[in-house]
Design a protein around this motif. Structure first.
Motif, short mmCIF file in Angstrom:
data_model
loop_
_atom_site.label_atom_id
_atom_site.label_comp_id
_atom_site.label_asym_id
_atom_site.label_seq_id
_atom_site.Cartn_x
_atom_site.Cartn_y
_atom_site.Cartn_z
N ALA A 230 0.96 -1.24 -0.06
CA ALA A 230 0.00 0.10 0.25
C ALA A 230 0.76 1.20 -0.16
CB ALA A 230 -0.99 0.00 1.10
N TRP A 231 2.21 1.11 0.24
CA TRP A 231 2.98 2.36 0.51
C TRP A 231 3.89 2.38 -0.52
CZ3 TRP A 231 4.50 0.03 5.79
CH2 TRP A 231 3.43 -0.04 6.65
N THR A 232 4.21 3.85 -0.85
CA THR A 232 5.44 4.05 -1.78
C THR A 232 6.68 3.92 -1.15
OG1 THR A 232 5.66 6.22 -0.94
CG2 THR A 232 4.18 6.08 -2.71
N PRO A 233 7.86 3.80 -1.97
CA PRO A 233 9.20 3.47 -1.09
C PRO A 233 9.29 4.65 -0.41
CG PRO A 233 9.35 3.05 -3.29
CD PRO A 233 8.13 3.46 -3.25
N GLU A 234 8.77 5.86 -0.41
CA GLU A 234 9.42 6.85 0.43
C GLU A 234 8.46 6.63 1.62
OE1 GLU A 234 7.93 10.35 -0.99
OE2 GLU A 234 9.14 11.84 0.38
N THR A 235 7.24 6.26 1.79
CA THR A 235 6.39 5.99 2.86
C THR A 235 6.85 4.71 3.56
OG1 THR A 235 4.57 7.10 1.80
CG2 THR A 235 4.06 5.47 3.94
N SER A 236 7.26 3.81 2.66
CA SER A 236 7.84 2.44 3.45
C SER A 236 8.94 2.76 4.33
CB SER A 236 8.08 1.28 2.31
OG SER A 236 6.89 1.16 1.54
N LEU A 237 9.93 3.59 3.71
CA LEU A 237 11.25 3.59 4.46
C LEU A 237 10.95 4.68 5.74
CD1 LEU A 237 13.60 4.38 1.52
CD2 LEU A 237 13.64 2.67 3.46
N ARG A 238 9.80 5.63 5.59
CA ARG A 238 9.55 6.22 6.86
C ARG A 238 9.11 5.31 7.91
NH1 ARG A 238 5.11 8.88 9.33
NH2 ARG A 238 3.70 8.48 7.45
N VAL A 239 8.18 4.41 7.63
CA VAL A 239 7.53 3.44 8.41
C VAL A 239 8.50 2.62 9.17
CG1 VAL A 239 6.22 1.36 8.76
CG2 VAL A 239 5.34 3.45 7.33
N ALA A 240 9.50 2.18 8.12
CA ALA A 240 10.58 1.42 8.43
C ALA A 240 11.57 1.96 9.68
CB ALA A 240 11.58 1.06 7.35
N ARG A 241 11.79 3.41 9.29
CA ARG A 241 12.59 4.37 10.34
C ARG A 241 11.97 4.30 11.75
NH1 ARG A 241 13.63 7.52 6.31
NH2 ARG A 241 12.09 8.73 6.65
N GLU A 242 10.55 4.59 11.87
CA GLU A 242 9.54 4.62 12.89
C GLU A 242 9.75 3.20 13.70
OE1 GLU A 242 7.01 7.16 13.55
OE2 GLU A 242 7.29 8.34 11.83
N LEU A 243 9.75 2.03 13.06
CA LEU A 243 9.47 0.69 13.52
C LEU A 243 10.72 0.02 13.62
CD1 LEU A 243 5.93 0.06 12.23
CD2 LEU A 243 6.43 0.90 14.61
N GLU A 244 11.73 0.44 13.25
CA GLU A 244 13.28 -0.01 13.31
C GLU A 244 13.52 -0.54 14.90
OE1 GLU A 244 16.35 1.85 11.35
OE2 GLU A 244 17.87 0.32 11.91
N GLY A 245 13.76 -1.77 14.98
CA GLY A 245 14.09 -2.38 16.49
C GLY A 245 12.68 -2.89 16.88
N VAL A 246 11.70 -2.77 16.27
CA VAL A 246 10.28 -3.08 16.61
C VAL A 246 9.66 -4.09 15.91
CG1 VAL A 246 8.02 -2.45 17.29
CG2 VAL A 246 9.70 -0.63 17.52
N LEU A 247 10.21 -4.22 14.52
CA LEU A 247 9.39 -5.19 13.92
C LEU A 247 10.50 -6.50 13.61
CD1 LEU A 247 7.80 -3.23 10.94
CD2 LEU A 247 6.64 -4.60 12.69
N GLU A 248 9.84 -7.68 13.62
CA GLU A 248 10.81 -8.94 12.91
C GLU A 248 11.07 -8.66 11.55
OE1 GLU A 248 8.26 -12.20 13.05
OE2 GLU A 248 10.01 -13.67 12.78
N TYR A 249 9.79 -8.47 10.76
CA TYR A 249 10.05 -7.99 9.56
C TYR A 249 8.81 -7.19 8.91
CZ TYR A 249 7.58 -12.61 8.60
OH TYR A 249 6.61 -13.75 8.47
#
Ligand SMILES: O=C([O-])C(=O)C[C@H](O)[C@@H](O)C(=O)[O-]
Ligand SMILES: [Mg+2]
Length: 432
Positions: A230-249
């Motif tokens: 559902a997300w553009t690469p830009e949005t995906s990278l923002r989410v990944a930054r926010e959830l780094e260390g929280v997500l298994e994947y």
């Protein structure tokens, strides 16, 4: 020596209840089509399999069933070749995106493989029963006695529009507190120790908040978020930054291998997929560009349990992790998933399963999760028995013309039936 020749094949399409679970396409319809496959050998041994039941699968399955008599259930390698003789309605599949499963672009071969998967499982079940061996033994033997599953969390409505379908008592889950409450019940009733949240329903910040709430409620336990591209690469990278260390994947944040590679290059959060690696021709690009670090196998996609083992070997060779995908399914498929998962040495993540959401089944004894795990059956074949009364009831529903609209799964159409969403169309991806 028993006669393993197939003498009869029975196909029984059914409609099974599905709750109003939300995804990027829309909402699950009140009933979902599945197809139960039975192969009968000359000695009267019956094997069962299960796959998608929509017309685009049902038609080639009928043609395939006509080709199978005379074939030995032991000739598993011959099953895929036989499928090449089956026509698939190209108008139904080419370039169309599957309305429910979101498994990338549809092709005739993907449809064939999904049909073959059910027949392969049915042949393995029959062969196991004839030999007195569990399916996992026919696949080379289990390397674990239990298979771990994760809780599959969904934003959802309390009930289907206009009270359609079967009611359940899970209640609505439309915000982080609702998702945490749902997760707690999954833990209480099934003992799951990892969680996957289906995303792509609300704007990313609301889903980030839900994952944070889960992390707070279940510290240190594996969490996954899957917005189905559902997300553009830009949005995906923002989410990944926010959830780094929280997500298994992070699962399929952006659509397609090229976009996934772009995201992957910009984050250390592992990316998983059941959308851009769904068939052999899609492996090369995704692996060579490091687009994904985990593949969610699905025997319905890959053509059966042995093809799933081959996928596992390729993933291992490339250092790519393996998990398992699930879509709405019954206990025959869950048994098949568990047998193959038991044989794969490098299964580094708990498997997905929609099964707890499915209250209707065609087997006599439902599977029970203990501590989030299923015990691998050592009974001959899959270790499940068809409940013919239940099969008849669910087939009668499929035959009933008042349920005809449910014979094709279409989550966007189901969304349009809800008040306030009459003009809904599945959003183009990426949406945000
Ligand atoms: O992991 C996934 O992407 C899925 O399970 C796809 C399914 O179609 C899921 O989104 C669903 O059933 O709503
Ligand atoms: Mg997914």
């Amino acid at each position: 020596m028993s006669d393993l020749t197939v003498t009869d094949v029975r196909l029984t399409p059914v409609l099974i209840a599905d709750p109003p679970l939300l995804n990027v396409q829309g909402v699950h319809q009140p009933y979902t089509p599945r197809l139960v496959v039975e192969v009968v050998t000359a000695d009267g041994v019956t094997g069962v399999g299960e796959t998608y039941g929509d017309t685009k699968y049902l038609e080639p399955a009928r043609a395939y069933a006509g080709l199978l008599p005379g074939h030995s259930v032991a000739d598993l390698n011959g099953l895929a070749a036989l499928a090449q003789r089956v026509a698939v309605g190209h108008a139904r599949v080419e370039h169309a995106v599957d309305a429910a499963g979101l498994r990338g672009a549809q092709t005739a071969d993907k449809v064939r493989l999904s049909v073959v998967s059910a027949f392969e499982v049915a042949c393995l079940d029959a062969l196991g029963k004839a030999y007195g061996q569990p399916v996992h033994a026919l696949l080379g033997g289990k390397v674990r006695d239990h298979v771990e599953y994760s809780a599959y969390l969904f934003h959802r409505w309390e009930e289907h529009p206009d009270g359609a379908g079967e009611r359940d008592d899970w209640g609505a889950a439309l915000d982080p507190a609702g998702i945490v409450a749902q997760a707690r019940r999954f833990v209480r009733e099934y003992g799951f120790r990892s969680f996957k949240l289906k995303g792509g329903v609300f704007e990313p910040d609301r889903e980030i908040a839900a994952v944070r709430a889960l992390a707070e409620a279940f510290p240190g336990q594996p969490l996954r978020l899957d917005p189905n591209g559902a997300w553009t690469p830009e949005t995906s990278l923002r989410v990944a930054r926010e959830l780094e260390g929280v997500l298994e994947y992070l699962e399929d944040p952006s659509p397609g291998a090229a976009a996934m590679a772009e995201v992957s290059a910009g984050t250390d959060v592992p990316l998983a997929t059941n959308m851009c690696v769904t068939a052999v021709p899609e492996i090369r690009e995704a692996f060579l560009t490091d687009a994904v670090q985990v593949v969610l196998s699905d025997h319905h996609y890959w053509g059966g349990l042995r093809a799933t083992q081959e996928l596992a070997a390729v993933c291992h060779a490339f250092g790519v992790g393996l998990s398992m995908h699930s879509n709405t399914h019954m206990g025959i498929s869950l048994a098949a998933m568990t047998h193959v998962a038991a044989t794969v040495p490098h299964l580094g993540h708990s498997c997905d399963s929609h099964y707890p959401w499915q209250t209707e089944d065609v087997i006599t004894r439902r599977h029970t999760f203990t501590g989030g795990r299923l015990t691998v059956s050592d009974a001959p074949g899959l270790g499940v028995e068809l409940d013919r009364d239940a099969l008849g009831r669910l087939h009668a529903r499929w035959l009933d013309e008042s349920y005809a609209a449910m014979r094709e799964r279409d989550d966007a159409a189901a969304m349009r039936r809800a008040r306030g969403h009459e003009t809904w169309t599945a959003p183009g991806l990426p949406r945000w």
